[in-house]
Write an enzyme that holds these catalytic residues in place. Structure first.
Site, PDB file in Angstrom:
ATOM      1  N   GLU A  21       0.832  -1.202   0.000  1.00 16.26           N
ATOM      2  CA  GLU A  21       0.000   0.000   0.000  1.00 16.26           C
ATOM      3  C   GLU A  21       0.869   1.255   0.000  1.00 16.26           C
ATOM      4  O   GLU A  21       0.531   2.260  -0.630  1.00 16.26           O
ATOM      5  CB  GLU A  21      -0.917   0.022   1.225  1.00 16.26           C
ATOM      6  CG  GLU A  21      -1.982  -1.048   1.212  1.00 16.26           C
ATOM      7  CD  GLU A  21      -2.830  -0.991   2.466  1.00 16.26           C
ATOM      8  OE1 GLU A  21      -4.005  -0.594   2.342  1.00 16.26           O
ATOM      9  OE2 GLU A  21      -2.313  -1.335   3.547  1.00 16.26           O
ATOM     10  N   LYS A  99     -11.460   3.404   1.752  1.00 14.76           N
ATOM     11  CA  LYS A  99     -10.517   2.814   0.806  1.00 14.76           C
ATOM     12  C   LYS A  99     -11.350   2.011  -0.188  1.00 14.76           C
ATOM     13  O   LYS A  99     -11.869   0.947   0.161  1.00 14.76           O
ATOM     14  CB  LYS A  99      -9.552   1.866   1.509  1.00 14.76           C
ATOM     15  CG  LYS A  99      -8.497   2.496   2.364  1.00 14.76           C
ATOM     16  CD  LYS A  99      -7.643   1.365   2.964  1.00 14.76           C
ATOM     17  CE  LYS A  99      -6.380   1.841   3.564  1.00 14.76           C
ATOM     18  NZ  LYS A  99      -5.549   0.709   4.025  1.00 14.76           N
TER      19      LYS A  99
END
Length: 121
Positions: A21, A99
Site C-alpha cells: 500500500e 478505501k
C-alpha cells in the site's frame, strides 16, 4: 447544531499497514461533517461567519498527501485535530475515510472508518 458537509474528496496517497500500500498507493475518499453554528452566516452573508470549504479541502489534501501512516484511523485523527486547531467555530467533526480498493481478497465495495471528535474546552 448546524452542519457543513464536504463529500467525496478523492486523493491518491500511500497510507496503509501493508508494505504494498505504501509502495503502490491507492485512492482515499474523505467525507467531512463539520458541526458549528451557521446562524450568523445565514443572516449576514459574511464568509468570516462560517468555515471556508476551499481552505478545508486544501488542509485535508495536505494531510492526506503528507507523511504516510499505517492506519486510516490515525489519518482521520490528524485531520480532526488540525481542523479544530485552525477553525475555532467547529464544535464537532466527523471524518470518514474510505478505501475503495484495499488489498483484501473478497467481494465487497470498499472499507472505511468514521472518526468523530468534539472540541475540548
Amino acid at each position: 447544531m448546524d452542519k457543513i458537509h464536504i463529500n467525496g474528496i478523492k486523493i491518491y496517497s500511500y497510507h496503509g499497514a501493508i508494505k504494498e500500500e505504501r509502495v503502490l498507493g491507492q485512492y482515499f475518499i474523505i467525507d467531512l461533517v463539520l458541526h458549528l453554528d451557521l446562524s450568523m452566516a445565514a443572516r449576514t452573508d459574511d464568509l468570516s461567519q462560517t468555515v471556508h470549504y476551499g481552505e478545508v479541502y486544501e488542509l485535508v489534501e495536505t494531510i492526506v498527501k503528507g507523511e504516510a501512516v499505517s492506519l486510516i484511523e490515525h489519518l482521520a485523527g490528524k485531520i480532526n485535530a488540525q481542523l479544530f486547531d485552525r477553525y475555532a467555530k467547529i464544535v464537532e467533526v466527523e471524518t470518514t475515510i474510505t478505501k475503495p480498493n484495499p488489498p483484501i481478497d473478497g467481494n465487497y465495495d470498499s472499507v472505511g472508518i468514521t472518526l468523530k471528535g468534539k472540541r475540548e474546552r
